[in-house]
Motif scaffolding. Structure first.
Motif, PDB file in Angstrom:
ATOM      1  N   ASP A  87       0.818  -1.212   0.000  1.00 12.63           N
ATOM      2  CA  ASP A  87       0.000   0.000   0.000  1.00 12.63           C
ATOM      3  C   ASP A  87       0.858   1.271   0.000  1.00 12.63           C
ATOM      4  OD1 ASP A  87       0.927   0.060   2.619  1.00 12.63           O
ATOM      5  OD2 ASP A  87      -1.022  -0.357   3.525  1.00 12.63           O
ATOM      6  N   ASP A  91       0.390   3.576  -7.743  1.00  9.12           N
ATOM      7  CA  ASP A  91      -0.208   2.699  -8.750  1.00  9.12           C
ATOM      8  C   ASP A  91       0.633   2.557 -10.012  1.00  9.12           C
ATOM      9  OD1 ASP A  91      -2.348   2.157  -7.132  1.00  9.12           O
ATOM     10  OD2 ASP A  91      -3.635   3.705  -8.014  1.00  9.12           O
ATOM     11  N   GLU A 109      -2.279  -9.373  -4.547  1.00 10.84           N
ATOM     12  CA  GLU A 109      -2.654  -7.973  -4.364  1.00 10.84           C
ATOM     13  C   GLU A 109      -2.030  -7.106  -5.455  1.00 10.84           C
ATOM     14  OE1 GLU A 109      -4.025  -4.288  -2.739  1.00 10.84           O
ATOM     15  OE2 GLU A 109      -4.750  -6.350  -2.791  1.00 10.84           O
ATOM     16  N   ALA A 110      -0.784  -7.423  -5.826  1.00  8.18           N
ATOM     17  CA  ALA A 110      -0.125  -6.666  -6.895  1.00  8.18           C
ATOM     18  C   ALA A 110      -0.893  -6.818  -8.213  1.00  8.18           C
ATOM     19  CB  ALA A 110       1.318  -7.128  -7.052  1.00  8.18           C
ATOM     20  N   ARG A 112      -4.094  -7.537  -8.487  1.00  9.35           N
ATOM     21  CA  ARG A 112      -5.382  -6.853  -8.341  1.00  9.35           C
ATOM     22  C   ARG A 112      -5.234  -5.371  -8.636  1.00  9.35           C
ATOM     23  NH1 ARG A 112      -8.206  -3.699  -5.258  1.00  9.35           N
ATOM     24  NH2 ARG A 112      -6.497  -3.340  -3.792  1.00  9.35           N
ATOM     25  N   ARG A 113      -4.114  -4.795  -8.177  1.00 13.51           N
ATOM     26  CA  ARG A 113      -3.874  -3.366  -8.396  1.00 13.51           C
ATOM     27  C   ARG A 113      -3.220  -3.091  -9.759  1.00 13.51           C
ATOM     28  NH1 ARG A 113      -0.517  -0.655  -3.849  1.00 13.51           N
ATOM     29  NH2 ARG A 113      -0.784   1.051  -5.366  1.00 13.51           N
ATOM     30  N   LYS A 114      -2.933  -4.163 -10.505  1.00 14.36           N
ATOM     31  CA  LYS A 114      -2.283  -4.057 -11.822  1.00 14.36           C
ATOM     32  C   LYS A 114      -0.923  -3.366 -11.720  1.00 14.36           C
ATOM     33  CE  LYS A 114      -6.686  -4.098 -14.276  1.00 14.36           C
ATOM     34  NZ  LYS A 114      -7.593  -3.413 -15.231  1.00 14.36           N
ATOM     35  N   LEU A 115      -0.200  -3.703 -10.629  1.00 16.75           N
ATOM     36  CA  LEU A 115       1.144  -3.173 -10.453  1.00 16.75           C
ATOM     37  C   LEU A 115       2.120  -3.945 -11.330  1.00 16.75           C
ATOM     38  CD1 LEU A 115       1.383  -2.797  -6.549  1.00 16.75           C
ATOM     39  CD2 LEU A 115       1.067  -0.957  -8.222  1.00 16.75           C
TER      40      LEU A 115
END
Length: 334
Positions: A87, A91, A109-110, A112-115
């Motif tokens: 977090d 982004d 999580e990465a 999901r955030r499209k990191l």
């Protein structure tokens, strides 16, 4: 590869110090080999450097890429930003996962955030992760031998659902396990443990649970085993052993324990400036080694500092040859 080089000079020499050293009793240095960087650490550092070249600064790194302050500061000087959790990553910024490995929830999580993320997990740690998945698929509960709170342990236990893996550190922990002798169990281990201590815990597991299934080859990595073997080679001939490494480096702490188990006093230091001259009183032969995340430049810094205290003679004692090289992730080479 070379370690990152922050713009901080090694300790400076001075004529009065050199004169004092010439009058002091000689000091024999037995320098262990192999020591210092392993293939997994080399790869992890290169991943951060390549990511900075490809994506530009800043590149975020989740946790210390390896447990060494000198290395971390060198990468920070090049544009890496070390953070604790995702977090903290914007982004649109790339992020690298450390060599110790991460729970499955982190890359999830990465995604999901499209990191844009690069996984620098040591391939030997990744192998343990795959073993854990296979044991769960076979319906076995996993007993994991490791140190509570270590990033590698958190990452490995995070490969399976809560309750599917139980952590033990000691033989006493094995005695407290609640499982029946005929339950389907398996064991895995952290890669940076003491070879001797871990063997004792595994023997206790196999005695209590005769049907427990272990890995085909031990999980303790070649670099950890080789560095411990090298310390055994020098410690028996030394009055004192210096281990260069970080206080949160599991493999470095194990090197101190290996020397002391053989009856040789040992201290962990991060830099030459931490050497206490009182440690050298009455010492004629001093052993030197470095944990797998400590660069060779810090070994030379220590040797040069000792040379300003006493006349020194160096000898390298080789316990094993290492030729392991790990490939970089494809996204950094294509």
């Amino acid at each position: 590869m070379n370690a990152p080089m922050p713009e901080t000079p090694l300790a400076e020499s001075a004529a009065p110090a050199a004169s004092a050293a010439a009058d002091a009793a000689p000091l024999n240095l037995l320098i262990a080999a192999p020591r210092g960087f392993c293939a997994g650490v080399d790869r992890a550092i290169e991943i951060v450097e390549k990511a900075l070249e490809r994506y530009g600064a800043p590149v975020y790194v989740r946790h210390e890429i390896v447990h060494n302050k000198y290395v971390v500061e060198g990468l920070e000087a090049k544009g890496a930003i070390f953070i604790e959790e995702l977090d903290e990553v914007p982004d649109d910024a790339p992020v690298v996962f450390s060599a110790h490995g991460v729970p499955k929830s982190v890359p999830a999580e990465a995604k999901r955030r499209k990191l844009l993320y690069v996984d620098a997990t040591c391939p030997l740690v990744s192998k343990v992760h795959r073993q854990a998945e296979r044991q769960i698929e076979k319906g076995r509960h996993i007993i994991f031998v490791g140190h509570e709170g270590h990033p590698e342990v958190i990452g490995t236990m995070g490969q399976v659902e809560p309750g599917q893996m139980t952590l033990v550190e000691t033989i006493e922990d094995v005695d407290k396990l609640p499982f029946d002798s005929d339950e389907p169990l398996s064991y895995l281990t952290q890669t940076t443990l003491s070879v001797d201590d871990t063997r004792e815990v595994i023997e206790a597991l196999e005695w209590r649970y005769p049907n427990i299934e272990g890995p085909k080859a031990e999980d303790i990595c070649y670099a950890t085993s080789n560095r411990q073997a090298a310390v055994k080679e020098i410690a028996q001939d030394c009055d004192f052993v210096l281990v260069i490494g970080a206080p949160n480096s599991s493999n470095s702490l194990r090197l101190v324990e290996v020397a002391e188990r053989l009856g040789t006093p040992s201290k962990l230091i991060q830099r030459a400036s931490e050497i206490d001259p009182a440690w050298l009183e009455g010492v004629t032969t001093l052993g030197i080694t470095a944990g797998a995340s400590a660069p060779e430049i810090l070994v030379r810094e220590v040797v040069e500092a000792l040379g300003r205290m006493r006349p020194i003679a160096e000898e390298t004692i080789t316990a094993a040859e290492e030729k392991m090289v790990f490939k970089l992730p494809r996204q950094l080479t294509e």
